[in-house]
Design a protein around this motif. Structure first.
Motif, mmCIF file in Angstrom:
data_model
loop_
_atom_site.group_PDB
_atom_site.id
_atom_site.type_symbol
_atom_site.label_atom_id
_atom_site.label_comp_id
_atom_site.label_asym_id
_atom_site.label_seq_id
_atom_site.Cartn_x
_atom_site.Cartn_y
_atom_site.Cartn_z
ATOM 1 N N LEU A 106 0.813 -1.216 0.000
ATOM 2 C CA LEU A 106 0.000 0.000 0.000
ATOM 3 C C LEU A 106 0.844 1.263 0.000
ATOM 4 C CD1 LEU A 106 -2.857 -1.046 2.469
ATOM 5 C CD2 LEU A 106 -2.800 -1.214 -0.022
ATOM 6 N N LYS A 107 1.955 1.244 0.752
ATOM 7 C CA LYS A 107 2.841 2.414 0.769
ATOM 8 C C LYS A 107 3.472 2.637 -0.595
ATOM 9 C CE LYS A 107 4.115 2.665 5.665
ATOM 10 N NZ LYS A 107 5.247 2.668 6.629
ATOM 11 N N SER A 108 3.928 1.574 -1.215
ATOM 12 C CA SER A 108 4.537 1.696 -2.540
ATOM 13 C C SER A 108 3.537 2.254 -3.551
ATOM 14 C CB SER A 108 5.057 0.338 -3.018
ATOM 15 O OG SER A 108 6.073 -0.150 -2.166
ATOM 16 N N LEU A 109 2.292 1.808 -3.449
ATOM 17 C CA LEU A 109 1.262 2.312 -4.345
ATOM 18 C C LEU A 109 1.040 3.806 -4.141
ATOM 19 C CD1 LEU A 109 -0.983 2.003 -6.430
ATOM 20 C CD2 LEU A 109 -2.507 1.282 -4.566
ATOM 21 N N GLU A 110 0.995 4.247 -2.884
ATOM 22 C CA GLU A 110 0.820 5.665 -2.591
ATOM 23 C C GLU A 110 1.970 6.489 -3.195
ATOM 24 O OE1 GLU A 110 -1.509 7.429 -1.558
ATOM 25 O OE2 GLU A 110 -2.514 6.707 0.224
ATOM 26 N N VAL A 111 3.187 5.987 -3.033
ATOM 27 C CA VAL A 111 4.360 6.700 -3.556
ATOM 28 C C VAL A 111 4.322 6.742 -5.080
ATOM 29 C CG1 VAL A 111 6.879 6.671 -3.736
ATOM 30 C CG2 VAL A 111 5.771 6.158 -1.551
ATOM 31 N N TYR A 112 4.025 5.611 -5.700
ATOM 32 C CA TYR A 112 3.945 5.567 -7.163
ATOM 33 C C TYR A 112 2.884 6.536 -7.653
ATOM 34 C CZ TYR A 112 3.391 3.898 -11.913
ATOM 35 O OH TYR A 112 3.321 3.834 -13.284
ATOM 36 N N ARG A 113 1.714 6.485 -7.046
ATOM 37 C CA ARG A 113 0.606 7.360 -7.457
ATOM 38 C C ARG A 113 0.987 8.837 -7.309
ATOM 39 N NH1 ARG A 113 -3.565 5.964 -3.812
ATOM 40 N NH2 ARG A 113 -4.533 4.461 -5.221
ATOM 41 N N HIS A 114 1.652 9.169 -6.196
ATOM 42 C CA HIS A 114 2.041 10.552 -5.928
ATOM 43 C C HIS A 114 3.007 11.072 -6.991
ATOM 44 C CE1 HIS A 114 3.235 14.125 -3.648
ATOM 45 N NE2 HIS A 114 4.495 13.757 -3.785
ATOM 46 N N LEU A 115 4.069 10.320 -7.252
ATOM 47 C CA LEU A 115 5.083 10.761 -8.208
ATOM 48 C C LEU A 115 4.550 10.759 -9.641
ATOM 49 C CD1 LEU A 115 8.196 8.961 -6.713
ATOM 50 C CD2 LEU A 115 7.801 11.424 -6.792
ATOM 51 N N LYS A 116 3.783 9.746 -9.980
ATOM 52 C CA LYS A 116 3.232 9.661 -11.332
ATOM 53 C C LYS A 116 2.257 10.801 -11.582
ATOM 54 C CE LYS A 116 3.271 7.030 -15.063
ATOM 55 N NZ LYS A 116 4.507 6.694 -15.798
ATOM 56 N N SER A 117 1.483 11.170 -10.570
ATOM 57 C CA SER A 117 0.541 12.275 -10.715
ATOM 58 C C SER A 117 1.249 13.603 -10.934
ATOM 59 C CB SER A 117 -0.362 12.370 -9.478
ATOM 60 O OG SER A 117 -1.147 11.204 -9.338
ATOM 61 N N LEU A 118 2.475 13.709 -10.432
ATOM 62 C CA LEU A 118 3.269 14.925 -10.617
ATOM 63 C C LEU A 118 3.967 14.958 -11.973
ATOM 64 C CD1 LEU A 118 4.916 15.273 -7.077
ATOM 65 C CD2 LEU A 118 3.037 16.635 -8.022
ATOM 66 N N GLY A 119 3.884 13.863 -12.721
ATOM 67 C CA GLY A 119 4.469 13.825 -14.054
ATOM 68 C C GLY A 119 5.785 13.090 -14.159
#
Length: 243
Positions: A106-119
């Motif tokens: 779940l933490k990895s998903l949050e990090v991936y989502r955060h960075l990917k959303s920033l481009g």
């Protein structure tokens, strides 16, 4: 909320939050879930997202990790199918993540989502974009072992590389700056390598050992607290002696 829904939310805390972010696009790709590989094979590509997403394996097929699949399913850009061709919903992927992981949590998903959303362009650390030789933080012996293997053996070897830890701390993601001209065959060095802190902060010795593995690529750390993603780095400084 009934008992069943409450139990689902307890097991998969992303259910409600992600449902509110669900988007719909005109260009929708399709992937077929491969339970043996723990990845989704892209069987129909639409749009330009695949120039910097997914990995091309020995067979020439394009695969996505579970965090990539969830990210694009949440945005309506990807439909995930089972082996019978039936569509799988987000609840299925969240449950698979919570119960089986497939190299993610779940933490990895949050990090991936955060960075990917920033481009940012992001991949799991040490996993080649393609089977062609490229410069990365994995050792030469790691790359030579990967070359020539079939898809299943490649997946096993990649997981072995990712699980290399320094007292429980490992390297999780290679992060690249947004780049419309990005090419998987010549990605260059990552902008930084990210290590997610799951417990206490690493010691100075552990930071040094992780930095040595990165071979000159900047190392950053990440802490996730109730969905809030914080990224930082450690720097050595000498304090002047006070009179």
């Amino acid at each position: 909320m009934d008992a069943g829904a409450e139990e689902d939310q307890h097991r998969n805390p992303f259910l409600n939050a992600s449902a509110t972010r669900l988007q719909f696009r005109s260009e929708v790709s399709k992937a077929c879930w491969d339970d043996k590989l723990g990845m989704g094979e892209i069987i129909e590509k639409k749009g330009g997202i695949w120039t910097s997403t997914g990995v091309t394996r020995c067979s020439g097929k394009l695969y996505c990790t579970i965090e990539e699949i969830i990210f694009y399913m949440e945005r309506g850009a990807l439909v995930l199918l089972d082996t019978d061709g039936d569509a799988l919903d987000l609840k299925y992927t969240y449950t698979e993540l919570a119960e089986r992981g497939y190299g993610c949590n779940l933490k990895s998903l949050e990090v991936y989502r955060h960075l990917k959303s920033l481009g940012y362009i992001i991949r799991r650390h040490g996993v080649p974009w393609t089977m062609k030789r490229e410069k990365s933080c994995s050792s030469e012996s790691d790359r030579s072992l990967i070359s020539g293997m079939d898809d299943e053996n490649v997946r096993v070897m990649e997981e072995m590389i990712r699980k290399i830890e320094i007292n429980g701390q490992k390297l999780d993601f290679d992060v690249y700056l947004p780049n419309s001209h990005f090419r998987k065959t010549s990605p260059g060095d990552p902008y930084f390598i990210l290590s997610i802190i799951s417990g206490k902060p690493p010691s100075s010795r552990e930071v040094k050992e992780l930095e040595d593995i990165c071979k000159g690529v900047p190392l950053k750390f990440c802490h996730v607290d109730h969905g809030r993603v914080s990224i930082f780095s450690f720097e050595k400084s000498n304090l002047e002696t006070l009179p």
